[in-house]
Design an enzyme around this catalytic site. Structure first.
Site, PDB file in Angstrom:
ATOM      1  N   GLU A  69      56.546 -20.283  13.381  1.00  0.00           N
ATOM      2  CA  GLU A  69      55.545 -20.821  14.313  1.00  0.00           C
ATOM      3  C   GLU A  69      54.455 -21.544  13.523  1.00  0.00           C
ATOM      4  O   GLU A  69      53.680 -20.914  12.794  1.00  0.00           O
ATOM      5  CB  GLU A  69      54.938 -19.684  15.134  1.00  0.00           C
ATOM      6  CG  GLU A  69      54.073 -20.181  16.271  1.00  0.00           C
ATOM      7  CD  GLU A  69      53.626 -19.063  17.197  1.00  0.00           C
ATOM      8  OE1 GLU A  69      52.637 -19.261  17.904  1.00  0.00           O
ATOM      9  OE2 GLU A  69      54.269 -17.991  17.203  1.00  0.00           O
ATOM     10  N   LYS A 241      47.950  -8.532  18.011  1.00  0.00           N
ATOM     11  CA  LYS A 241      49.154  -9.333  17.796  1.00  0.00           C
ATOM     12  C   LYS A 241      48.815 -10.536  16.930  1.00  0.00           C
ATOM     13  O   LYS A 241      49.563 -10.902  15.999  1.00  0.00           O
ATOM     14  CB  LYS A 241      49.737  -9.792  19.132  1.00  0.00           C
ATOM     15  CG  LYS A 241      51.130 -10.417  19.030  1.00  0.00           C
ATOM     16  CD  LYS A 241      51.087 -11.912  18.819  1.00  0.00           C
ATOM     17  CE  LYS A 241      52.494 -12.488  18.764  1.00  0.00           C
ATOM     18  NZ  LYS A 241      52.511 -13.951  18.503  1.00  0.00           N
ATOM     19  N   ASP A 257      58.261  -4.228   3.911  1.00  0.00           N
ATOM     20  CA  ASP A 257      58.726  -3.660   5.177  1.00  0.00           C
ATOM     21  C   ASP A 257      57.656  -3.847   6.254  1.00  0.00           C
ATOM     22  O   ASP A 257      56.818  -2.970   6.476  1.00  0.00           O
ATOM     23  CB  ASP A 257      59.055  -2.172   4.985  1.00  0.00           C
ATOM     24  CG  ASP A 257      59.744  -1.565   6.198  1.00  0.00           C
ATOM     25  OD1 ASP A 257      59.820  -2.244   7.241  1.00  0.00           O
ATOM     26  OD2 ASP A 257      60.198  -0.409   6.106  1.00  0.00           O
ATOM     27  N   HIS A 355      47.711 -24.784  19.988  1.00  0.00           N
ATOM     28  CA  HIS A 355      49.035 -24.181  19.891  1.00  0.00           C
ATOM     29  C   HIS A 355      50.110 -25.174  20.343  1.00  0.00           C
ATOM     30  O   HIS A 355      51.118 -25.368  19.665  1.00  0.00           O
ATOM     31  CB  HIS A 355      49.076 -22.918  20.750  1.00  0.00           C
ATOM     32  CG  HIS A 355      50.400 -22.227  20.729  1.00  0.00           C
ATOM     33  ND1 HIS A 355      50.814 -21.435  19.678  1.00  0.00           N
ATOM     34  CD2 HIS A 355      51.421 -22.201  21.622  1.00  0.00           C
ATOM     35  CE1 HIS A 355      52.014 -20.942  19.926  1.00  0.00           C
ATOM     36  NE2 HIS A 355      52.406 -21.399  21.096  1.00  0.00           N
TER      37      HIS A 355
END
Length: 403
Positions: A69, A241, A257, A355
């Site tokens: 993204e 997020k 990880d 965006h």
């Protein structure tokens, strides 16, 4: 022969025989990937972007980000540039170790006090067994225990040195559990495995002059959004997020990880019983101050890090002498940069405008392979501020007709 036992070329042929189209892959690359995972039949690539001029504790870094993204990389760079104009971020880490957990069934003859007296000897025994970890500065640091009815919960603090330490910690726990099963009053081991509970915490802070972000009114709106994120879980989860957009991209790029970090982060966000924003933005005097703490159980060695050429490329970008502590502080700084960029977008033009402008690249890439057409089409979409695929098709048809 079972599927996992087949050579990777044979697995690919089985899928192709069933009518499944697979992308081309170099045989050498396929073999190398087969050594890293299970049932390998191909590869999935991610673009590797970079953050320029991230300043952490006075040191400048180029930072790799693996993410598809474009707005994530753009936001990280925007936030980092603001940080740089304000002297960068300060960072600190509490890296005592990660926790392992052993749970045992005990009977009426078991004495917790008696077992606790043996803990120093057990620590010494483990560290003698795992001398390679101790030589690198790690090892078992502490063992504690709590009994709940007929269950005994042991918490083992392991310093993994420069590795994330999952595999080594699990080996240590299995060794310890075997020794403990021989102790009087212990009937059986239920499990012995590391815990992804938040540990290895890293905190970054930044102090921003409102003039560098559009003025005092904008700074106050960012602080207000920060307050809402602490009070309202609907806002908090979206805020977090955005934070993890930045963190995950660097974690993936460095072979760490990210799933373990995500799990630990969710616990940290809910540590007082209400889910809250992980970042804090407040006005302190005439300055906007941001702070972020994340669990960073990561490494710069171990696992597949040394075996992956793509990951080693990321470390070359960061600097060959990077430590796990420094990397943790870089990752959390990028996460805070992403967070600031998102809050500024919400506070001013709105998140969707920037965006969609960046996402237009993906739309254009799907419609044409011609570089000249791509440039014309992208410029036209941005000029008209219409980023839908249907409109892009109309514009492309018009470009081709004029050509």
């Amino acid at each position: 022969m079972k599927f996992y036992q087949l050579e990777p070329e044979a697995r690919r042929k089985l899928l192709q025989d069933e009518g499944i189209a697979l992308g081309q892959i170099d045989d050498t690359v396929l073999r190398r990937l087969d050594e890293l995972s299970e049932n390998v039949v191909g590869q999935l690539r991610l673009p590797l972007g970079v953050v320029q001029n991230l300043i952490v504790n006075g040191q400048k870094y180029w930072v790799p980000m693996a993410v598809e993204e474009p707005s994530v990389v753009a936001a990280a760079n925007h936030g980092a540039s603001i940080f740089a104009r304000n002297g960068g971020v300060t960072a600190s880490s509490d890296r005592q170790g990660i926790y392992g957990q052993i749970v045992l069934k005990v009977n009426a003859s078991f004495s917790l006090i008696g077992l606790e007296k043996e803990f120093p000897k057990l620590v010494e025994l483990v560290n003698q067994k795992f001398t390679s970890l101790v030589r690198h500065g790690g090892g078992v640091k502490k063992i504690t225990a709590v009994q709940k009815e007929n269950l005994l919960y042991l918490k083992v603090l392991v310093d993994p040195a420069e590795a994330m330490g999952a595999n080594k910690t699990n080996s240590i726990l299995e060794f310890l559990a075997t020794k403990l099963e021989a102790h009087a009053g212990i009937d059986e081991k239920l499990f012995a495995i590391l815990s992804n509970y938040p540990s290895q915490l890293t905190t970054v802070k930044v102090k921003i002059d409102p003039e560098t972000i559009g003025g005092l009114q904008v700074a106050r709106r960012v602080a207000l959004l920060g307050k809402i994120g602490l009070d309202d879980p609907y806002r908090a989860v979206t805020n977090n997020k955005g934070i993890m957009n930045g963190a995950d991209a660097v974690l993936i790029a460095t072979g760490n990880d990210y799933r373990a970090i995500e799990a630990a982060t969710a616990v940290l966000a809910n540590h007082d019983g209400q889910y809250r924003s992980l970042s804090k933005w407040t006005m302190q005097g005439s300055y906007l101050v941001g702070e972020l703490t994340l669990p960073m159980a990561i490494g710069v060695v171990g696992g597949s890090i040394k075996a992956r050429h793509d990951v080693q490329q990321s470390f070359a970008i960061l600097g060959q002498k990077i430590t796990s502590k420094t990397l943790a502080e870089i990752i959390v700084s990028v996460a805070l940069a992403n967070n600031l960029a998102a809050l500024l977008a919400i506070s001013t033009v709105g998140i969707q405008a920037g965006h969609m402008k960046l996402q237009a690249r993906n739309v254009v890439a799907e419609l044409t392979d011609n570089e000249h057409e791509r440039k014309q089409l992208l410029a036209a979409m941005i000029s008209e501020k219409n980023y839908s695929e249907s409109h892009a098709k109309e514009l492309l048809a018009k470009i081709r007709k004029e050509k």
